[in-house]
Write a protein that holds these residues in place. Structure first.
Motif, mmCIF file in Angstrom:
data_model
loop_
_atom_site.group_PDB
_atom_site.id
_atom_site.type_symbol
_atom_site.label_atom_id
_atom_site.label_comp_id
_atom_site.label_asym_id
_atom_site.label_seq_id
_atom_site.Cartn_x
_atom_site.Cartn_y
_atom_site.Cartn_z
ATOM 1 N N LYS A 28 0.814 -1.227 0.000
ATOM 2 C CA LYS A 28 0.000 0.000 0.000
ATOM 3 C C LYS A 28 0.845 1.273 0.000
ATOM 4 O O LYS A 28 0.377 2.322 -0.399
ATOM 5 N N GLU A 106 -13.976 11.661 3.694
ATOM 6 C CA GLU A 106 -13.167 10.550 3.181
ATOM 7 C C GLU A 106 -12.894 10.678 1.687
ATOM 8 O O GLU A 106 -12.041 9.990 1.137
ATOM 9 N N LEU A 107 -13.637 11.520 1.009
ATOM 10 C CA LEU A 107 -13.459 11.648 -0.441
ATOM 11 C C LEU A 107 -12.436 12.742 -0.726
ATOM 12 O O LEU A 107 -12.551 13.845 -0.200
ATOM 13 N N ARG B 16 -10.780 4.834 13.567
ATOM 14 C CA ARG B 16 -10.866 4.607 12.124
ATOM 15 C C ARG B 16 -9.694 3.763 11.642
ATOM 16 O O ARG B 16 -8.544 4.022 11.984
ATOM 17 N N ILE B 19 -8.360 0.814 4.629
ATOM 18 C CA ILE B 19 -7.636 0.008 3.639
ATOM 19 C C ILE B 19 -7.528 0.904 2.420
ATOM 20 O O ILE B 19 -8.519 1.146 1.724
ATOM 21 N N LYS B 30 -11.147 2.985 -1.521
ATOM 22 C CA LYS B 30 -10.649 2.661 -0.182
ATOM 23 C C LYS B 30 -11.812 2.204 0.676
ATOM 24 O O LYS B 30 -12.976 2.495 0.380
ATOM 25 N N THR B 32 -13.153 2.185 4.684
ATOM 26 C CA THR B 32 -12.939 2.648 6.055
ATOM 27 C C THR B 32 -13.779 1.790 6.994
ATOM 28 O O THR B 32 -14.907 1.390 6.670
ATOM 29 N N ARG B 45 -17.445 1.004 5.060
ATOM 30 C CA ARG B 45 -17.856 1.611 3.791
ATOM 31 C C ARG B 45 -16.785 1.432 2.723
ATOM 32 O O ARG B 45 -15.595 1.612 3.010
ATOM 33 N N HIS B 47 -15.464 3.305 -0.300
ATOM 34 C CA HIS B 47 -15.549 4.627 -0.921
ATOM 35 C C HIS B 47 -14.912 4.566 -2.299
ATOM 36 O O HIS B 47 -13.782 4.091 -2.446
#
Lengths: 160, 497
Positions: A28, A106-107, B16, B19, B30, B32, B45, B47
């Motif tokens: 990653k 998150e976006l 939190r 990945i 990703k 979460t 979720r 995303h």
């Protein structure tokens, strides 16, 4: 993924290189690399972060494909207003419900324009095409392994 | 069907884990996971974090450019976009029926793509999880590891993909982003020499595809408890079927079943898709959430792709694949199989069907014909639907008097599976992650569930998203290049210049 078009030559390559973060491994974070290959234009804040990090960790950085070199097709949105685009896709498209626009933290934040990579970091080699041919990719990879200064022959430098 | 674990009550009080990025898939996404103090999973979720804007910037382009442009949505299934757009544009140029050569060359192209894409996803991306174990060593868990431990499996995977790409090259002009299909038909057929080269290898491809089905069956047989229960949730399913109910990747009408397998609607003309499907927008993903409008957003979501198609159809037209289909259906005694890992089994059945169909098409002299295009009275609206490797793909366009596109709506395969993928990872999280210290191996379980659906996250992100901050992009030379526009509450204001 167009790297996979080198077909069985992949196995020859595997004898000589070790893959770091890539679409075909589960690594990653980018580690220290001799050669970095990156595709796609810069569309959002996260792309910019990843590119800068990648540049720091790679000795040689290669921009692969039209989007990385000039923004490609996604850059066709550059003359349009981002807010109006959002409005259209999420609030007025046929079949779309509940007129909200995604806004979760998150976006990643989209850039107003799509940018080619060399505007933000130094790029050492460019492989044009959408996507570049497997032969062009192969020649650059083998050329870099052999330490050639110009790893791509003139005959393979063309878009599409 | 509920939205359990979609939204926690007090996210600010939770820890939190992300990945990021989801790997061994096409595109960027990703996951979460929010955990409470006892490491109990409270929210999960997927995303989709990319944004593109295809629907809007395609507007103003002449319709004949579209089949070549829109395939840039994807590097793995460009042919599906190329052909779905072509089918929509067939309507624009008034084609009532393609010439036999055009239809068969397009089918050959599409079945070539199904073969290469299914091979790529199974062998290159997913097989390491299945062959080595979900929590096996990260350094080995990839095609490089497979090549070392199972060289013949890896070699066949690479050669199956190569063959599919060569079928595409012969029919579309190049392996990725070809130009073979045009509104009303195709711009080239297959020469005898090209056909003979492909014919020399096709029998190996059929045999190897059969072996690939056997490999997946063997994996299921070794650990049925895992394969039958991992990430299982119940849902409806949807796909195109041929007029006689057969599996068809290129054309047909829409059929949907509910979670118990009962038919919800059948033989629906896909041009009516908007009466049957709507899309919900959620704030935490750029990807929309489609659902069957008759059932509503909460109950109407469904699966598409191999697992849906193989169970939705009545039969498969090629004999080896149909025998495998029957064995698969019998495996659960006739009730629908919802296990995400069964996607791999059905994917290999479809790869076998694609190989058999390519063999038959190569023996059909129509593919070498020279009657390539048919047109009729121009129309202003076109809808093209196709079964892409990952499922039903919808392209919808309108054009004006100058033949410029004025409207474009795309519902891509991975978007149909959006809710299904989210449900699968929530089931996995509940079972494997809750109450544990999260290790890389445990987190990979989530990715195994996502990979089963074979998601194409770059396809799914043709839409644009919303921003919540203001940032400035500075170039390598210190010059300010761009700003990120500011939006906080979902309202849209003017962005900085």
């Amino acid at each position: 993924m167009s790297i996979l078009d080198i077909d069985e030559r992949l196995f020859t390559l595997l004898d000589k290189v070790e893959f770091d973060r890539s679409p075909i491994t589960d690594i990653k974070e980018v580690g220290e690399c001799d050669v970095g290959i990156i595709e796609g234009g810069l569309c959002n804040a996260e792309n910019v972060e990843v590119l800068r990090e990648f540049r720091r960790r790679c000795k040689v950085l290669v921009a692969l494909g039209a989007c990385a070199i000039n923004g490609g097709l996604p850059a066709q949105r550059n003359h349009l207003s981002l807010p109006l685009l959002l409005q259209e896709v999420y609030r007025s498209e046929p079949g779309a419900e509940y007129g909200l626009i995604p806004n979760d933290p998150e976006l990643p934040l989209p850039l107003n324009k799509v940018h080619p990579l060399h505007e933000v970091v130094r790029i050492d080699h460019f492989i044009p095409g959408c996507p570049p041919s497997a032969d062009a990719i192969w020649q650059v990879l083998t050329g870099l392994l052999e330490g050639r200064e110009h790893p791509l022959d003139h005959s393979l430098i063309h878009f599409d | 069907m509920t939205y359990g674990l979609e939204t926690a009550e007090h996210p600010e009080q939770l820890r939190r884990v992300a990945i990021d990025p989801v790997s061994r898939v096409e595109g960027h996404g990703k996951v979460t996971i929010l955990l409470d103090d006892d490491d109990k999973v409270r929210q999960v979720r997927l995303h989709v974090v990319e944004f593109r804007g295809f629907e809007r910037f395609i507007q103003g382009r002449p319709y004949w450019e579209v089949p070549v442009m829109v395939q840039r949505l994807c590097g793995i299934c460009p042919v599906s976009h190329h052909l779905a757009a072509s089918k929509a544009m067939d309507a624009i140029v008034g084609t009532k029926r393609l010439t036999p050569t055009a239809e068969k060359v397009r089918r050959l192209m599409h079945y070539g793509q199904i073969l290469q894409s299914h091979a790529l996803h199974f062998f290159h991306l997913c097989s390491p999880d299945l062959l080595f174990g979900f929590a096996s060593e990260v350094a080995k868990r990839n095609i490089v590891g497979v090549a070392a431990a199972h060289p013949e499996t890896a070699r066949r995977g690479v050669l199956l993909r190569r063959f599919g790409q060569e079928v595409i090259r012969v029919t579309a002009g190049k392996r990725i982003h070809g130009t073979g299909s045009i509104p009303g038909g195709v711009n080239k057929s297959v020469t005898r020499e090209e056909r003979d080269v492909l014919l020399a290898d096709i029998y190996d491809m059929v045999a190897w595809s059969r072996d690939a089905v056997a490999l997946v069956k063997q994996l299921h047989g070794q650990d049925p408890a895992l394969y039958n229960s991992f990430g299982v949730f119940r849902s409806g399913m949807m796909s195109l079927v041929a007029p006689d109910g057969a599996l068809d990747f290129y054309d047909g009408s829409l059929r949907a079943r509910d979670e118990s397998g009962a038919i919800l609607f059948d033989h629906v003309n896909y041009r009516e898709y908007a009466s049957y499907i709507r899309e919900e927008v959620k704030p935490w993903s750029y990807m929309k959430f489609p659902f069957l409008s008759s059932l509503g957003a909460e109950k109407g979501w469904y699966k598409v792709g191999p697992l849906a198609r193989v169970q939705n159809c009545d039969h498969i037209a090629s004999p080896l694949a149909d025998a495998e289909r029957r064995e698969f259906v019998d495996y659960a005694g006739g009730s629908p199989i919802h296990a995400p890992l069964a996607y791999h089994w059905t994917r290999m059945i479809e790869m076998l069907h694609a190989a058999e169909t390519i063999k038959d098409l190569l023996h059909d002299d129509d593919i070498m014909g020279d009657d390539l295009v048919s047109t009729g009275e121009h129309a202003r609206e076109g809808i093209g639907v196709i079964e892409a490797p990952r499922g039903t793909l919808i392209h919808h366009y309108r054009v004006n008097d100058d033949d410029l596109v004025t409207m474009c709506n795309l519902i891509v395969s991975t978007t149909h599976n959006n809710q299904a993928m989210n449900e699968a990872i929530r089931h996995v999280a509940k079972r494997y992650l809750s109450g544990h210290r999260l290790t890389e191996g445990l987190l990979n379980h989530i990715e195994v569930a996502i990979r089963a659906f074979d998601p194409c996250l770059s396809c799914a992100t043709h839409a644009l998203g919303q921003m919540a901050l203001e940032l400035t992009l500075v170039g390598a030379d210190g010059v300010e290049l761009d700003q990120l526009a500011r939006h906080g509450d979902g309202t849209v204001s003017r962005s900085p210049p």
